[in-house]
Write a protein that holds these residues in place. Structure first.
Motif, PDB file in Angstrom:
ATOM      1  N   ASP A 233      14.878  31.102  32.578  1.00  0.00           N
ATOM      2  CA  ASP A 233      15.170  31.596  33.931  1.00  0.00           C
ATOM      3  C   ASP A 233      15.547  30.414  34.819  1.00  0.00           C
ATOM      4  OD1 ASP A 233      12.598  30.745  35.607  1.00  0.00           O
ATOM      5  OD2 ASP A 233      11.920  31.429  33.618  1.00  0.00           O
ATOM      6  N   ASP A 234      16.180  30.722  35.943  1.00  0.00           N
ATOM      7  CA  ASP A 234      16.717  29.679  36.808  1.00  0.00           C
ATOM      8  C   ASP A 234      15.646  28.713  37.286  1.00  0.00           C
ATOM      9  OD1 ASP A 234      19.177  30.809  36.490  1.00  0.00           O
ATOM     10  OD2 ASP A 234      19.162  31.888  38.405  1.00  0.00           O
ATOM     11  N   ARG A 235      14.474  29.239  37.644  1.00  0.00           N
ATOM     12  CA  ARG A 235      13.423  28.381  38.180  1.00  0.00           C
ATOM     13  C   ARG A 235      12.897  27.432  37.103  1.00  0.00           C
ATOM     14  NH1 ARG A 235       7.973  30.873  40.847  1.00  0.00           N
ATOM     15  NH2 ARG A 235       7.785  31.668  38.724  1.00  0.00           N
ATOM     16  N   SER A 236      12.637  27.962  35.899  1.00  0.00           N
ATOM     17  CA  SER A 236      12.122  27.106  34.817  1.00  0.00           C
ATOM     18  C   SER A 236      13.137  26.036  34.438  1.00  0.00           C
ATOM     19  CB  SER A 236      11.784  27.959  33.586  1.00  0.00           C
ATOM     20  OG  SER A 236      10.745  28.860  33.875  1.00  0.00           O
ATOM     21  N   ARG A 237      14.409  26.450  34.396  1.00  0.00           N
ATOM     22  CA  ARG A 237      15.455  25.489  34.040  1.00  0.00           C
ATOM     23  C   ARG A 237      15.555  24.389  35.105  1.00  0.00           C
ATOM     24  NH1 ARG A 237      18.886  28.939  32.846  1.00  0.00           N
ATOM     25  NH2 ARG A 237      19.994  29.133  34.837  1.00  0.00           N
ATOM     26  N   ASP A 238      15.434  24.760  36.370  1.00  0.00           N
ATOM     27  CA  ASP A 238      15.502  23.774  37.447  1.00  0.00           C
ATOM     28  C   ASP A 238      14.309  22.838  37.418  1.00  0.00           C
ATOM     29  OD1 ASP A 238      16.600  22.689  39.983  1.00  0.00           O
ATOM     30  OD2 ASP A 238      14.742  23.524  40.803  1.00  0.00           O
ATOM     31  N   ILE A 239      13.142  23.366  37.089  1.00  0.00           N
ATOM     32  CA  ILE A 239      11.938  22.536  37.004  1.00  0.00           C
ATOM     33  C   ILE A 239      12.092  21.479  35.918  1.00  0.00           C
ATOM     34  CG2 ILE A 239       9.501  22.532  36.359  1.00  0.00           C
ATOM     35  CD1 ILE A 239       9.250  25.238  37.813  1.00  0.00           C
ATOM     36  N   LEU A 240      12.562  21.886  34.733  1.00  0.00           N
ATOM     37  CA  LEU A 240      12.743  20.929  33.636  1.00  0.00           C
ATOM     38  C   LEU A 240      13.805  19.881  33.978  1.00  0.00           C
ATOM     39  CD1 LEU A 240      12.556  23.061  30.354  1.00  0.00           C
ATOM     40  CD2 LEU A 240      10.809  21.619  31.381  1.00  0.00           C
ATOM     41  N   ALA A 241      14.907  20.359  34.563  1.00  0.00           N
ATOM     42  CA  ALA A 241      15.967  19.427  34.921  1.00  0.00           C
ATOM     43  C   ALA A 241      15.481  18.420  35.958  1.00  0.00           C
ATOM     44  CB  ALA A 241      17.177  20.200  35.441  1.00  0.00           C
ATOM     45  N   SER A 242      14.750  18.906  36.945  1.00  0.00           N
ATOM     46  CA  SER A 242      14.261  18.033  38.015  1.00  0.00           C
ATOM     47  C   SER A 242      13.207  17.059  37.497  1.00  0.00           C
ATOM     48  CB  SER A 242      13.676  18.874  39.154  1.00  0.00           C
ATOM     49  OG  SER A 242      14.663  19.726  39.707  1.00  0.00           O
ATOM     50  N   LYS A 249      13.853  11.704  39.332  1.00  0.00           N
ATOM     51  CA  LYS A 249      12.943  12.745  38.868  1.00  0.00           C
ATOM     52  C   LYS A 249      11.988  13.175  39.990  1.00  0.00           C
ATOM     53  CE  LYS A 249      13.234  11.286  34.078  1.00  0.00           C
ATOM     54  NZ  LYS A 249      14.466  10.535  34.356  1.00  0.00           N
ATOM     55  N   ALA A 250      11.781  14.484  40.049  1.00  0.00           N
ATOM     56  CA  ALA A 250      10.898  15.065  41.074  1.00  0.00           C
ATOM     57  C   ALA A 250       9.467  15.106  40.577  1.00  0.00           C
ATOM     58  CB  ALA A 250      11.374  16.464  41.428  1.00  0.00           C
ATOM     59  N   THR A 251       8.522  15.053  41.496  1.00  0.00           N
ATOM     60  CA  THR A 251       7.106  15.177  41.159  1.00  0.00           C
ATOM     61  C   THR A 251       6.697  16.638  41.203  1.00  0.00           C
ATOM     62  OG1 THR A 251       6.350  14.966  43.441  1.00  0.00           O
ATOM     63  CG2 THR A 251       6.701  12.919  42.197  1.00  0.00           C
ATOM     64  N   LEU A 252       5.508  16.917  40.703  1.00  0.00           N
ATOM     65  CA  LEU A 252       4.998  18.290  40.753  1.00  0.00           C
ATOM     66  C   LEU A 252       4.872  18.768  42.198  1.00  0.00           C
ATOM     67  CD1 LEU A 252       2.201  18.100  38.003  1.00  0.00           C
ATOM     68  CD2 LEU A 252       4.424  19.205  37.809  1.00  0.00           C
ATOM     69  N   HIS A 253       4.458  17.853  43.073  1.00  0.00           N
ATOM     70  CA  HIS A 253       4.290  18.219  44.487  1.00  0.00           C
ATOM     71  C   HIS A 253       5.638  18.488  45.155  1.00  0.00           C
ATOM     72  CE1 HIS A 253      -0.015  17.521  44.581  1.00  0.00           C
ATOM     73  NE2 HIS A 253       0.182  16.402  43.873  1.00  0.00           N
ATOM     74  N   ASP A 254       6.683  17.736  44.765  1.00  0.00           N
ATOM     75  CA  ASP A 254       8.014  17.989  45.310  1.00  0.00           C
ATOM     76  C   ASP A 254       8.480  19.393  44.956  1.00  0.00           C
ATOM     77  OD1 ASP A 254       8.176  15.420  46.335  1.00  0.00           O
ATOM     78  OD2 ASP A 254       9.168  14.596  44.552  1.00  0.00           O
ATOM     79  N   LEU A 255       8.247  19.786  43.696  1.00  0.00           N
ATOM     80  CA  LEU A 255       8.691  21.111  43.258  1.00  0.00           C
ATOM     81  C   LEU A 255       7.805  22.217  43.822  1.00  0.00           C
ATOM     82  CD1 LEU A 255       9.534  20.201  39.552  1.00  0.00           C
ATOM     83  CD2 LEU A 255      11.149  20.767  41.359  1.00  0.00           C
ATOM     84  N   ALA A 256       6.541  21.895  44.012  1.00  0.00           N
ATOM     85  CA  ALA A 256       5.634  22.884  44.602  1.00  0.00           C
ATOM     86  C   ALA A 256       6.073  23.214  46.019  1.00  0.00           C
ATOM     87  CB  ALA A 256       4.206  22.334  44.598  1.00  0.00           C
ATOM     88  N   GLU A 257       6.489  22.178  46.768  1.00  0.00           N
ATOM     89  CA  GLU A 257       6.963  22.401  48.125  1.00  0.00           C
ATOM     90  C   GLU A 257       8.286  23.172  48.123  1.00  0.00           C
ATOM     91  OE1 GLU A 257       8.142  19.783  52.105  1.00  0.00           O
ATOM     92  OE2 GLU A 257       7.197  18.823  50.368  1.00  0.00           O
ATOM     93  N   ARG A 258       9.135  22.890  47.127  1.00  0.00           N
ATOM     94  CA  ARG A 258      10.436  23.573  47.058  1.00  0.00           C
ATOM     95  C   ARG A 258      10.257  25.064  46.792  1.00  0.00           C
ATOM     96  NH1 ARG A 258      14.461  21.463  42.504  1.00  0.00           N
ATOM     97  NH2 ARG A 258      14.092  19.531  43.681  1.00  0.00           N
ATOM     98  N   TYR A 259       9.339  25.415  45.887  1.00  0.00           N
ATOM     99  CA  TYR A 259       9.170  26.826  45.507  1.00  0.00           C
ATOM    100  C   TYR A 259       7.976  27.507  46.198  1.00  0.00           C
ATOM    101  CZ  TYR A 259      12.742  26.187  41.941  1.00  0.00           C
ATOM    102  OH  TYR A 259      13.935  25.950  41.305  1.00  0.00           O
ATOM    103  N   LYS A 260       7.339  26.782  47.114  1.00  0.00           N
ATOM    104  CA  LYS A 260       6.243  27.346  47.899  1.00  0.00           C
ATOM    105  C   LYS A 260       5.109  27.876  47.022  1.00  0.00           C
ATOM    106  CE  LYS A 260       8.889  26.590  51.419  1.00  0.00           C
ATOM    107  NZ  LYS A 260       8.663  25.374  52.240  1.00  0.00           N
ATOM    108  N   VAL A 261       4.781  27.076  45.978  1.00  0.00           N
ATOM    109  CA  VAL A 261       3.642  27.407  45.105  1.00  0.00           C
ATOM    110  C   VAL A 261       2.820  26.138  44.945  1.00  0.00           C
ATOM    111  CG1 VAL A 261       4.834  29.280  43.876  1.00  0.00           C
ATOM    112  CG2 VAL A 261       4.988  26.897  43.027  1.00  0.00           C
ATOM    113  N   SER A 262       1.695  26.263  44.226  1.00  0.00           N
ATOM    114  CA  SER A 262       0.850  25.087  44.024  1.00  0.00           C
ATOM    115  C   SER A 262       1.442  24.172  42.954  1.00  0.00           C
ATOM    116  CB  SER A 262      -0.553  25.519  43.609  1.00  0.00           C
ATOM    117  OG  SER A 262      -0.524  26.143  42.332  1.00  0.00           O
ATOM    118  N   ALA A 263       1.000  22.916  42.977  1.00  0.00           N
ATOM    119  CA  ALA A 263       1.440  21.963  41.962  1.00  0.00           C
ATOM    120  C   ALA A 263       0.976  22.381  40.573  1.00  0.00           C
ATOM    121  CB  ALA A 263       0.918  20.566  42.303  1.00  0.00           C
TER     122      ALA A 263
END
Length: 285
Positions: A233-242, A249-263
């Motif tokens: 799915d788009d979100r999983s693919r973006d997480i792996l790419a990031s 490379k993005a951190t877990l916290h960067d992606l958590a803020e992007r998708y409004k979920v926890s790290a």
């Protein structure tokens, strides 16, 4: 000045005896005639004069070349190299020196023959430095009458040639050594009766079949990986790419803020996506 001194005689293995008979019929030059030809070549660039100087001394080259017949090399090739040395000598000969051409040319003739013998006597060069080359030819002449060098012999040679005694012993070992065929030797029945270097000189990892198989596997694995990425799915693919593919490379916290979920949730999505990729590659292999 024209430097083309190509010989009008075809020297080949098949006509070598005819070549020797032919050069034996070429008349030798008198001192006066040689002087005249040398001056014409030096002062006027008369190529015919130079060629006559070469032709009249070919028999001398053949005489010198016979002294190198024991190296297992075609005598015709040795003579040809000596002829090259003779032509070089003619180009450099100064008639004002007051000596005969052969006296001047012998150095050039032997130099070319020595270079040829060193390059072709063995697959592996036996001599590289000037001192080693001098030692090679002198030691080989001496060893015709000696089966093994004594301490006194080695010390005398080392002193005479101004080399270290260790170098003398090393050269003796090279002279006594034999080239070994890469492939195993066979007897009359076609059976192998020795262990050849090809059996133990394998370069691991260089087998063409293995390299091709590895290349195909890497290419196939990459294709399966990209296909599995496309099925995410788009979100999983973006997480792996990031997290793994992008230059920054993005951190877990960067992606958590992007998708409004926890790290922690990002970490779980990442692990699930990685598992899907791994299964896709392994199961289809």
């Amino acid at each position: 000045m024209n430097n083309n001194l190509a010989l009008p005689i075809n020297l080949s293995v098949g006509t070598f005896d005819a070549y020797l008979n032919l050069i034996a019929q070429i008349p030798q030059l008198t001192v006066e005639k040689e002087q005249e030809l040398a001056i014409r070549y030096r002062d006027e660039g008369d190529i015919n004069a130079a060629r006559e100087l070469v032709m009249s001394n070919l028999r001398f080259v053949a005489h010198v070349a016979r002294g190198y017949a024991g190296y297992g090399l075609p005598l015709a090739d040795i003579v040809q190299e000596g002829n090259i040395g003779l032509m070089k000598a003619v180009k450099r000969f100064d008639p004002d020196l007051g000596i005969r051409l052969v006296s001047f040319a012998v150095h050039w003739i032997k130099a070319e023959i020595h270079e040829f013998v060193i390059k072709n006597w063995r697959i592996v060069k036996v001599a590289t430095t000037k001192a080693q080359r001098k030692l090679f030819f002198n030691l080989r002449k001496m060893k015709k009458d000696l089966t093994h060098l004594s301490q006194d012999d080695a010390e005398a040679i080392a002193e005479n040639l101004n080399v270290d005694i260790k170098t003398v012993y090393e050269m003796e070992m090279r002279l006594d050594g034999q080239d070994v065929g890469l492939e195993p030797a066979h007897d009359d029945n076609g059976d192998e009766h020795s262990i050849a270097p090809i059996a133990y000189l394998e370069q691991h990892g260089a087998d063409p079949a293995v390299l091709l198989e590895k290349s195909d596997w890497e290419e196939s694995k990459e294709e399966k990986l990209m296909l599995a990425m496309a099925n995410l799915d788009d979100r999983s693919r973006d997480i792996l790419a990031s997290r793994w593919l992008n230059e920054e490379k993005a951190t877990l916290h960067d992606l958590a803020e992007r998708y409004k979920v926890s790290a922690e949730r990002i970490r779980q999505l990442e692990q699930n996506a990685m598992k899907k990729l791994k299964n896709a590659v392994v199961l289809e292999a």
